[in-house]
Design an enzyme around this catalytic site. Structure first.
Site, PDB file in Angstrom:
ATOM      1  N   GLY A  90       0.539   0.498  -4.962  1.00 26.50           N
ATOM      2  CA  GLY A  90      -0.489  -0.396  -5.077  1.00 26.50           C
ATOM      3  C   GLY A  90      -2.171  -0.083  -5.928  1.00 26.50           C
ATOM      4  CE1 TYR A 146       9.712  -4.857  -8.672  1.00 27.20           C
ATOM      5  CE2 TYR A 146       8.552  -5.377  -6.752  1.00 27.20           C
ATOM      6  CZ  TYR A 146       8.841  -4.925  -8.066  1.00 27.20           C
ATOM      7  OH  TYR A 146       7.616  -5.346  -8.691  1.00 27.20           O
ATOM      8  CB  CYS A 196      -0.742   0.420   1.001  1.00 31.31           C
ATOM      9  SG  CYS A 196      -2.220  -1.377   1.734  1.00 31.31           S
ATOM     10  CG  ASN A 239       3.263   0.932   3.840  1.00 31.65           C
ATOM     11  OD1 ASN A 239       3.783   1.691   4.146  1.00 31.65           O
ATOM     12  ND2 ASN A 239       2.978   0.533   2.960  1.00 31.65           N
ATOM     13  N   GLY A 240       1.340  -1.688   5.970  1.00 32.47           N
ATOM     14  CA  GLY A 240       2.204  -2.604   6.749  1.00 32.47           C
ATOM     15  C   GLY A 240       1.403  -4.184   6.333  1.00 32.47           C
TER      16      GLY A 240
END
Length: 485
Positions: free
Chosen positions: A45, A260, A19, A120-121
């Protein structure tokens, strides 16, 4: 036995970031800035996006499947998101089904007003907490682990909304960066280990929080600083306050952000992602040299490392694979034959360059191996004399439980095969990965295996938190992870 799937595109064999989040307080047309910020975070995302705004009296939300473009570039949508405060989220699901009910920000009317959260996570004890909350009478509207946070806040007996959020977060395990919009202000928070990134910026008098600095760049905001691991910041009409309510721990930011996930033009933990990726390529060249005619990146994520490999080795860098950026995921044809050929719509060999040459391909990772099989064969079909492969990360042997969409360990190629067996499987003339120590050197650090500075669990199996849900749902898998380390 591991086999390639003709229905997969080359994008189907990458680790997926979970996310991206963005929040702003104190700006006219706040939702418009959020939409622009989410555009810059779209790589984090691509499944769904959402924005919630607050106009001082009411909360307004719009959530939709698909990209930010097409959903939040419409006047009719943006007019329904008024206010000087807003938060937004782009999603790639790692927990919960792909459905509108799981698209964030999630919103609830709590006892002291509206509460919207973007996360986010991934919480590694979410299922255990959810079962406890269900027994207490909580009724869940989604299958997202983020909703667990809302219910913990709603049932907390702490005095203020901020204290209730702190109380909730003290009960969770895993990784989280949050933006939370309430009537009392905008709250941003990062987990005590700092696994997931979160930065703060300014645009005039407005305060901004985002997953990456590129989201600040796109709206012309200035970068202030990273939120510290375990820091909680609240901004409202009274100003900005910072808290550190959690027990201090040694930071373990995700190392794969540099390999990445983050955009190359982002600054993560004070370090240029682009420069780190070039450094990785240079380290890889020193660790695994090869005599070839050309260095060829697997686009797009392999490009910076390939530049570093080329500059360090003196071997020319060339675009031997051309990627089309105009093919969407939805291009699916009915027949298997056409689906298989459809792979070349996104990546195609630059045959005039490749023919008769020995090449080294540079990619960021090998996950299932399906991409590598197809890319190597594509190069051979284009007439390459030799095809070597170098990977800008160590072998990915372990699944991530902190918000990155990774296959189960049985489907990770490096967990099942030796490097030589992997080389044979992808049909390369040689295969090598950067070492874990080399990866740390590229980050400008000396790795301490007894006190890791990063979360590198996908490479080492050294998970920085308890994996409660895994241990309860699959004790054998949990024990196998420990045994494999």
């Amino acid at each position: 036995m591991l086999t390639t799937n003709p229905f997969e595109t080359l994008d189907g064999d990458k680790l997926r970031e979970e996310c991206g989040i963005f929040g702003i307080w104190g700006a006219d047309n706040a939702a418009g800035f959020v939409a622009l910020g989410l555009h810059a975070l779209q790589h984090r995302g691509q499944e769904a996006a959402g924005i919630t705004s607050y106009d001082g009296a009411h909360f307004h939300s719009h959530r939709a499947m698909g990209h930010v473009a097409g959903n939040f570039d419409r006047d009719d949508v943006m007019r329904k998101l008024p206010g000087r405060a807003a938060i937004g989220h782009v999603r790639y699901s790692t927990t919960g089904e792909t459905a509108l009910r799981n698209v964030q920000p999630l919103y609830a009317e709590l006892n002291d007003g509206g509460f919207a959260v973007g996360h986010n996570g991934n919480l590694s004890n979410a299922m255990k907490l959810r079962r406890t909350l269900n027994r207490r009478g909580s009724i869940f509207q989604s299958t997202s682990d983020t909703e667990v946070i809302i219910h913990l806040v709603a049932t907390s007996q702490a005095a203020s909304p901020t204290d209730r959020l702190i109380d909730a977060l003290k009960q969770v395990e895993g990784a989280y960066s949050l933006v939370v919009l309430t009537e009392q202000g905008l709250i941003a928070c990062r987990d005590p280990l700092g696994i997931r990134p979160l930065v703060m910026g300014k645009l005039g008098e407005a305060t901004i929080f985002a997953s990456e600095t590129v989201a600040l760049d796109v709206i012309g905001a200035s970068f202030i600083r990273d939120l510290d691991p375990g820091e909680l910041v609240i901004v409202n009409g009274s100003g900005l306050r910072s808290f550190r309510p959690f027990e201090k721990a040694s930071a373990r930011p995700c190392i794969f952000e540099h390999v990445y996930f983050s955009r190359p033009d982002s600054i993560v933990d004070g370090t240029s992602v682009y420069e780190v990726r070039k450094n990785i390529g240079a380290e890889l060249s020193r660790e695994a040299p090869v005599q070839v005619d050309l260095v060829v990146p697997v686009p797009d994520s392999g490009v910076p490392a390939a530049i570093g490999y080329s500059q360090e080795s003196g071997i020319p860098f060339e675009l031997g694979i051309i990627r089309s950026h105009y093919v969407g995921r939805t291009f699916i044809q009915p027949s298997q034959e056409v689906r298989h050929l459809g792979v070349k719509l996104k990546h195609n060999a630059n045959s005039a360059l490749i023919r008769g040459k020995s090449i080294v391909l540079i990619d960021d990772s090998i996950v299932r191996g399906t991409t590598s099989v197809k890319i190597v064969q594509m190069m051979r079909d284009a007439g390459a004399r030799e095809v070597h492969m170098r990977i800008a990360s160590p072998p990915t042997k372990y699944s991530c439980f902190y918000g990155v969409d990774t296959p189960e360990r049985a489907k990770l190629l490096a967990a099942q095969m030796s490097i030589e067996a992997m080389r044979d499987y992808i049909n390369a003339d040689s295969l090598a990965f950067i070492s874990i120590d080399g990866l740390y050197r590229a980050l400008g650090q000396d790795r301490d295996p007894n006190a890791p500075q990063r979360c590198d669990a996908c490479f080492t199996g050294d998970y920085p938190t308890r994996l409660t849900d895994l241990a309860e749902s699959d004790p054998d898998a949990s024990l196998a992870l420990v045994a494999a380390r």
